[in-house]
Design a protein around this motif. Sequence first.
Motif, mmCIF file in Angstrom:
data_model
loop_
_atom_site.group_PDB
_atom_site.id
_atom_site.type_symbol
_atom_site.label_atom_id
_atom_site.label_comp_id
_atom_site.label_asym_id
_atom_site.label_seq_id
_atom_site.Cartn_x
_atom_site.Cartn_y
_atom_site.Cartn_z
ATOM 1 N N SER A 217 8.922 -7.101 2.707
ATOM 2 C CA SER A 217 7.528 -6.764 2.425
ATOM 3 C C SER A 217 7.098 -7.506 1.171
ATOM 4 N N SER B 220 0.981 -10.177 -0.463
ATOM 5 C CA SER B 220 -0.080 -11.105 -0.051
ATOM 6 C C SER B 220 0.352 -11.819 1.219
ATOM 7 N N ASP B 221 -0.643 -12.313 1.967
ATOM 8 C CA ASP B 221 -0.332 -13.038 3.197
ATOM 9 C C ASP B 221 0.406 -14.333 2.897
ATOM 10 N N VAL C 93 4.020 -13.510 2.471
ATOM 11 C CA VAL C 93 4.621 -13.214 3.768
ATOM 12 C C VAL C 93 5.002 -14.516 4.471
ATOM 13 N N ASN D 1 2.632 -7.731 4.937
ATOM 14 C CA ASN D 1 1.866 -7.498 3.721
ATOM 15 C C ASN D 1 1.595 -6.005 3.636
ATOM 16 N N ASN E 119 -1.874 -4.510 3.952
ATOM 17 C CA ASN E 119 -2.626 -4.602 5.202
ATOM 18 C C ASN E 119 -2.526 -3.350 6.062
#
Length: 340
Positions: free
Chosen positions: A182, A185-186, A189, A203, A206
Amino acid sequence: MSQIPAVSREWHLVRRPQGWPVAEDFALREVPVSAEPAAGRILVRNLHMSVDPYMRGRMNDVKSYIPPFQLDEPMQGGAVGEIVASSAEGFAVGDHVLHHLGWREYADLDAAHATKVDGSLAPLSAYLGVLGMPGLTAYAGLFEVASFKEGDSVFVSGAAGAVGSLVGQFAKIKGASRVIGSAGSDDKVTLLTEKYGFDAAFNYKNGPVAEQLPAAAPEGIDVYFDNVGGDHLEAAISSMKVNGRATLCGAIAGYNDTEAAPGPRNLMQVIGKRLRLQGILVNDHAGLQQQFVQDVAGWLRSGELRYDETVVEGVENATSAFLGMLRGENTGKMIVSFTG
């Protein structure tokens, strides 16, 4: 080599933070420098220093495994630098050493508390990260505390940080069946799956971790490496298989809380699943140091292991780097480098 200056700048804690630290909690002060250290001591010009999550705990006046920082005194932390004056046998001007008097430009210390490092084996800053305390934490926490074995499924929280990014890669190198991470931020990831070789990542901003983790690990997890605490720990307990093991390394989600956050609400599962949740302090695992350096240096040479650093330049920006690290602005190890 540059001339030894008359003064050195160093960061002092001047007020104990309430919740999130702010700039007014710290002061950058000038102190005299002696060009002739006392017998058995060395003077080191720091080149790189580390900022780490555990330092936030040392800013509180509470009894813990390590004494708190004292007000109106320099803070401490890992640093690597060059000896510019020596009164200690076996330590010569020009040698590079690792020590614990960071947060300052020049450090006068007992040579017994310094360790020589070789800049030809790896960049000097690596001794604060992948080959340093974070690296050994990841190594000991996965292999010794969590008793990792080939075929285990592993979940790592805070997986794009200095420790987490290494845990996931160590697990893959040693034959994990699946590694999940985990991050906040994207972009992180994407980094986990495309650069560090994680099988899956999400993320946590999300959606609930309790929903994203089971989707990423539908068959459950054998090992959880916890850098975050809070909702991550609760979700991991729910996803752990019978006889699962968790290494509790950090709980950065709650470091700046002014009130204690609720604990996991599913601790009854620990009984039924016969889970093992164990904390780690890296100093307990010094006996692994030689094996750790041998293994990790080999993985770096082979290209199996990759690492990142986020570098902030200048001692004057050290507190900004520290606060940025707490906010998750770093990828990999957060380093403060001193130039000039």
